[in-house]
Motif scaffolding. Structure first.
Motif, PDB file in Angstrom:
ATOM      1  N   PHE A  70       0.602  -1.070  -0.382  1.00 17.46           N
ATOM      2  CA  PHE A  70       0.260  -0.412   0.127  1.00 17.46           C
ATOM      3  C   PHE A  70       0.841   0.952  -0.097  1.00 17.46           C
ATOM      4  CE2 PHE A  70      -3.006  -2.585   1.568  1.00 17.46           C
ATOM      5  CZ  PHE A  70      -4.494  -2.510   0.658  1.00 17.46           C
ATOM      6  N   LYS A  71       0.781   2.319  -0.612  1.00 15.39           N
ATOM      7  CA  LYS A  71       1.317   3.622  -1.322  1.00 15.39           C
ATOM      8  C   LYS A  71       0.560   4.549  -0.914  1.00 15.39           C
ATOM      9  CE  LYS A  71       4.841   1.784  -2.152  1.00 15.39           C
ATOM     10  NZ  LYS A  71       6.595   2.569  -1.087  1.00 15.39           N
ATOM     11  N   LEU A  72       0.870   5.626   0.353  1.00 11.18           N
ATOM     12  CA  LEU A  72      -0.242   6.631   0.468  1.00 11.18           C
ATOM     13  C   LEU A  72      -0.767   7.099  -1.233  1.00 11.18           C
ATOM     14  CD1 LEU A  72      -2.170   8.237   2.719  1.00 11.18           C
ATOM     15  CD2 LEU A  72       0.382   9.673   3.374  1.00 11.18           C
ATOM     16  N   LEU A  73      -1.929   8.169  -1.485  1.00 15.14           N
ATOM     17  CA  LEU A  73      -2.364   8.491  -2.641  1.00 15.14           C
ATOM     18  C   LEU A  73      -1.947  10.495  -1.636  1.00 15.14           C
ATOM     19  CD1 LEU A  73      -4.185   6.883  -4.142  1.00 15.14           C
ATOM     20  CD2 LEU A  73      -1.656   7.207  -5.517  1.00 15.14           C
ATOM     21  N   GLY A  74      -2.956  10.155  -1.124  1.00 15.98           N
ATOM     22  CA  GLY A  74      -3.567  11.608   0.218  1.00 15.98           C
ATOM     23  C   GLY A  74      -3.951  12.075   1.293  1.00 15.98           C
ATOM     24  N   ALA A  75      -4.971  12.362   0.954  1.00 17.42           N
ATOM     25  CA  ALA A  75      -6.348  12.725   2.245  1.00 17.42           C
ATOM     26  C   ALA A  75      -7.615  13.710   2.182  1.00 17.42           C
ATOM     27  CB  ALA A  75      -5.682  13.133   3.714  1.00 17.42           C
ATOM     28  N   LEU A  76      -7.889  12.378   2.422  1.00 19.37           N
ATOM     29  CA  LEU A  76      -9.651  13.691   2.295  1.00 19.37           C
ATOM     30  C   LEU A  76      -9.378  14.425   4.170  1.00 19.37           C
ATOM     31  CD1 LEU A  76     -12.107  11.019   0.354  1.00 19.37           C
ATOM     32  CD2 LEU A  76     -10.490  13.201  -0.379  1.00 19.37           C
ATOM     33  N   GLY A  77     -10.916  14.862   4.549  1.00 16.01           N
ATOM     34  CA  GLY A  77     -11.480  15.630   5.715  1.00 16.01           C
ATOM     35  C   GLY A  77     -12.452  16.589   5.436  1.00 16.01           C
ATOM     36  N   THR A  78     -12.697  16.980   6.498  1.00 18.19           N
ATOM     37  CA  THR A  78     -14.424  17.701   6.578  1.00 18.19           C
ATOM     38  C   THR A  78     -14.220  19.295   6.312  1.00 18.19           C
ATOM     39  OG1 THR A  78     -14.771  17.081   9.111  1.00 18.19           O
ATOM     40  CG2 THR A  78     -15.422  18.876   7.836  1.00 18.19           C
ATOM     41  N   GLU A  79     -12.567  19.847   5.562  1.00 18.13           N
ATOM     42  CA  GLU A  79     -12.479  20.829   4.968  1.00 18.13           C
ATOM     43  C   GLU A  79     -12.225  20.759   3.469  1.00 18.13           C
ATOM     44  OE1 GLU A  79      -9.534  23.753   6.468  1.00 18.13           O
ATOM     45  OE2 GLU A  79     -11.230  24.123   7.873  1.00 18.13           O
ATOM     46  N   LYS A  80     -12.374  19.198   2.307  1.00 18.76           N
ATOM     47  CA  LYS A  80     -11.750  18.757   1.580  1.00 18.76           C
ATOM     48  C   LYS A  80     -12.424  16.881   1.468  1.00 18.76           C
ATOM     49  CE  LYS A  80      -7.589  17.637  -1.490  1.00 18.76           C
ATOM     50  NZ  LYS A  80      -7.431  18.059  -1.980  1.00 18.76           N
ATOM     51  N   GLN A  81     -13.480  17.459   0.684  1.00 18.11           N
ATOM     52  CA  GLN A  81     -14.430  16.009   0.751  1.00 18.11           C
ATOM     53  C   GLN A  81     -14.149  15.502   0.080  1.00 18.11           C
ATOM     54  OE1 GLN A  81     -18.374  16.937   2.480  1.00 18.11           O
ATOM     55  NE2 GLN A  81     -17.258  18.673   3.784  1.00 18.11           N
ATOM     56  N   SER A  82     -13.161  15.485  -1.468  1.00 12.85           N
ATOM     57  CA  SER A  82     -12.745  14.851  -2.728  1.00 12.85           C
ATOM     58  C   SER A  82     -11.384  14.877  -3.267  1.00 12.85           C
ATOM     59  CB  SER A  82     -14.125  14.857  -3.301  1.00 12.85           C
ATOM     60  OG  SER A  82     -14.213  16.402  -3.931  1.00 12.85           O
ATOM     61  N   ALA A  83     -10.760  14.677  -3.675  1.00 11.56           N
ATOM     62  CA  ALA A  83     -10.154  14.245  -4.122  1.00 11.56           C
ATOM     63  C   ALA A  83      -9.796  13.468  -5.261  1.00 11.56           C
ATOM     64  CB  ALA A  83      -8.840  13.282  -3.394  1.00 11.56           C
ATOM     65  N   ILE A  84      -8.778  13.828  -6.721  1.00  5.72           N
ATOM     66  CA  ILE A  84      -8.482  13.076  -7.702  1.00  5.72           C
ATOM     67  C   ILE A  84      -7.295  12.940  -7.820  1.00  5.72           C
ATOM     68  CG2 ILE A  84      -8.831  12.860 -10.319  1.00  5.72           C
ATOM     69  CD1 ILE A  84     -10.444  15.957 -10.046  1.00  5.72           C
ATOM     70  N   PHE A  85      -6.797  11.641  -8.036  1.00  9.76           N
ATOM     71  CA  PHE A  85      -5.865  11.065  -8.019  1.00  9.76           C
ATOM     72  C   PHE A  85      -5.185  10.530  -9.231  1.00  9.76           C
ATOM     73  CE2 PHE A  85      -7.303  10.793  -3.522  1.00  9.76           C
ATOM     74  CZ  PHE A  85      -6.628  11.402  -2.726  1.00  9.76           C
ATOM     75  N   ARG A  86      -3.682  10.673  -9.872  1.00  8.50           N
ATOM     76  CA  ARG A  86      -3.279  10.112 -11.023  1.00  8.50           C
ATOM     77  C   ARG A  86      -2.381   9.307 -11.148  1.00  8.50           C
ATOM     78  NH1 ARG A  86      -1.871  11.434 -15.800  1.00  8.50           N
ATOM     79  NH2 ARG A  86      -0.553  10.561 -16.915  1.00  8.50           N
ATOM     80  N   ILE A  87      -3.218   8.123 -11.644  1.00  7.47           N
ATOM     81  CA  ILE A  87      -2.735   6.414 -11.055  1.00  7.47           C
ATOM     82  C   ILE A  87      -1.761   5.859 -12.290  1.00  7.47           C
ATOM     83  CG2 ILE A  87      -2.470   4.039 -10.890  1.00  7.47           C
ATOM     84  CD1 ILE A  87      -3.210   6.172  -8.632  1.00  7.47           C
ATOM     85  N   SER A  88      -0.575   6.051 -12.335  1.00 12.71           N
ATOM     86  CA  SER A  88       0.633   5.970 -13.753  1.00 12.71           C
ATOM     87  C   SER A  88       1.437   5.273 -13.913  1.00 12.71           C
ATOM     88  CB  SER A  88       1.055   7.439 -13.857  1.00 12.71           C
ATOM     89  OG  SER A  88       1.840   7.758 -12.950  1.00 12.71           O
ATOM     90  N   GLY A  89       1.417   4.064 -12.520  1.00 13.48           N
ATOM     91  CA  GLY A  89       2.165   3.281 -12.826  1.00 13.48           C
ATOM     92  C   GLY A  89       2.596   2.327 -11.058  1.00 13.48           C
ATOM     93  N   THR A  90       3.375   1.735 -11.210  1.00 14.05           N
ATOM     94  CA  THR A  90       3.791   0.658  -9.575  1.00 14.05           C
ATOM     95  C   THR A  90       4.903   1.041  -9.318  1.00 14.05           C
ATOM     96  OG1 THR A  90       5.213  -0.477 -11.105  1.00 14.05           O
ATOM     97  CG2 THR A  90       2.179  -2.036 -10.413  1.00 14.05           C
ATOM     98  N   SER A  91       5.337   2.215  -9.231  1.00 13.22           N
ATOM     99  CA  SER A  91       6.603   2.649  -8.772  1.00 13.22           C
ATOM    100  C   SER A  91       6.205   4.058  -7.559  1.00 13.22           C
ATOM    101  CB  SER A  91       7.824   3.355  -9.975  1.00 13.22           C
ATOM    102  OG  SER A  91       7.736   4.122 -10.600  1.00 13.22           O
ATOM    103  N   PRO A  92       7.026   3.573  -6.493  1.00 12.41           N
ATOM    104  CA  PRO A  92       6.750   4.744  -5.228  1.00 12.41           C
ATOM    105  C   PRO A  92       6.890   5.891  -6.171  1.00 12.41           C
ATOM    106  CG  PRO A  92       8.345   2.921  -4.153  1.00 12.41           C
ATOM    107  CD  PRO A  92       8.048   2.685  -5.780  1.00 12.41           C
ATOM    108  N   ALA A  93       7.480   6.456  -6.891  1.00 13.06           N
ATOM    109  CA  ALA A  93       7.653   7.600  -7.014  1.00 13.06           C
ATOM    110  C   ALA A  93       6.643   7.971  -8.404  1.00 13.06           C
ATOM    111  CB  ALA A  93       9.040   7.462  -8.386  1.00 13.06           C
ATOM    112  N   SER A  94       5.527   7.237  -9.153  1.00  8.13           N
ATOM    113  CA  SER A  94       4.937   7.475  -9.480  1.00  8.13           C
ATOM    114  C   SER A  94       3.403   7.919  -8.967  1.00  8.13           C
ATOM    115  CB  SER A  94       4.892   6.030 -11.391  1.00  8.13           C
ATOM    116  OG  SER A  94       4.251   4.966 -10.268  1.00  8.13           O
ATOM    117  N   TYR A  95       3.304   7.793  -7.646  1.00 12.75           N
ATOM    118  CA  TYR A  95       2.005   7.674  -7.655  1.00 12.75           C
ATOM    119  C   TYR A  95       1.046   9.160  -6.786  1.00 12.75           C
ATOM    120  CZ  TYR A  95       1.804   3.330  -5.939  1.00 12.75           C
ATOM    121  OH  TYR A  95       1.937   1.627  -6.037  1.00 12.75           O
ATOM    122  N   GLY A  96       0.143   9.496  -7.742  1.00 10.93           N
ATOM    123  CA  GLY A  96      -0.345  10.552  -7.773  1.00 10.93           C
ATOM    124  C   GLY A  96       0.096  11.715  -8.037  1.00 10.93           C
ATOM    125  N   THR A  97      -0.357  12.135  -8.950  1.00 11.34           N
ATOM    126  CA  THR A  97       0.436  14.031  -9.405  1.00 11.34           C
ATOM    127  C   THR A  97      -0.449  15.074  -7.929  1.00 11.34           C
ATOM    128  OG1 THR A  97      -1.369  14.823 -11.057  1.00 11.34           O
ATOM    129  CG2 THR A  97       0.836  14.000 -11.166  1.00 11.34           C
TER     130      THR A  97
END
Length: 233
Positions: A70-97
């Motif tokens: 499992f790799k961390l993409l980001g987070a949601l919270g009360t002030e940020k209730q949605s997020a778009i994540f780009r999935i570009s590969g399987t290496s840690p460096a490519s997770y999510g812009t």
């Protein structure tokens, strides 16, 4: 916070999913096939969901691979209730812009569902993708996100430095550089030699040398590296 679904997931060309697997009161998981292909996903809080004070919902992903983790993409919270994540590969460096902390841009892309690959997978090798959501203390997740961003910056800097070092030519030794300047001058001035002194030595008019120097300076300005190319001298 009761163990009821509080999160939804959107993948291009697929139905909205709002029924994650409930692992515990603070952990949820969406599991789905890596095909049809996708390059973005959206995670959001369902209407009316309020996270406990001082917490965030960390969004993690596990892609198919030799060593799934499992790799961390980001987070949601009360002030940020949605997020778009780009999935570009399987290496840690490519997770999510999008780290999931800053403003969410309009990054949603609908990929052709008839495509047969996703992150290098084919219809024969495609596996399961798991998006996990864990409600944790905000400070813990923020620290992880800061570490993730820091590692990306270090990696990018290392790539830039490595690229610049590869492109930097090896300086010519002073002796070789001097020899090439002399060779350039000789080739130019030889055509002007003709007058012979009493001792049988050919001489070159001073104006010819001045003409060579003017031409040489002009070429240095227009093509500073020409002396480094042996054939050009």
């Amino acid at each position: 916070m009761s163990a009821t679904p509080h999160f939804g997931l959107i993948l291009p060309s697929r139905p909205v999913v709002t029924n994650p697997i409930i692992i515990s009161e603070t952990q949820y998981a969406f599991t789905f096939s890596s095909l049809p292909t996708f390059s973005h996903l959206v995670v959001f809080l369902l209407p009316g969901t309020i996270l406990p004070e001082g917490t965030l919902a960390g969004v993690y992903i596990q892609l198919p691979g030799p060593v799934p983790e499992f790799k961390l993409l980001g987070a949601l919270g009360t002030e940020k209730q949605s997020a778009i994540f780009r999935i570009s590969g399987t290496s840690p460096a490519s997770y999510g812009t999008n780290s999931g902390v800053g403003p969410v841009g309009d990054e949603m892309t609908d990929i052709d569902a008839s495509s047969t690959t996703i992150n290098g997978a084919t219809a024969a090798t495609a596996g399961k993708v798991t998006v996990g959501i864990s409600i944790e203390q905000a400070a813990t997740i923020v620290t992880q996100l800061e570490s993730l961003e820091s590692s990306k910056t270090v990696s990018a800097t290392a790539l830039v430095l490595a690229g610049s070092q590869r492109q930097r030519p090896t300086p010519l030794p002073t002796k070789v550089l001097a020899q090439r300047i002399i060779k350039n001058a000789f080739n130019f001035l030889a055509s002007f030699a003709g007058t012979t002194t009493r001792g049988g030595q050919e001489v070159v008019p001073l104006k010819s040398f001045q003409d060579w120097w003017t031409k040489f300076e002009r070429r240095i300005e227009n093509d500073p590296g020409f002396l480094e190319r042996e054939d050009d001298t």
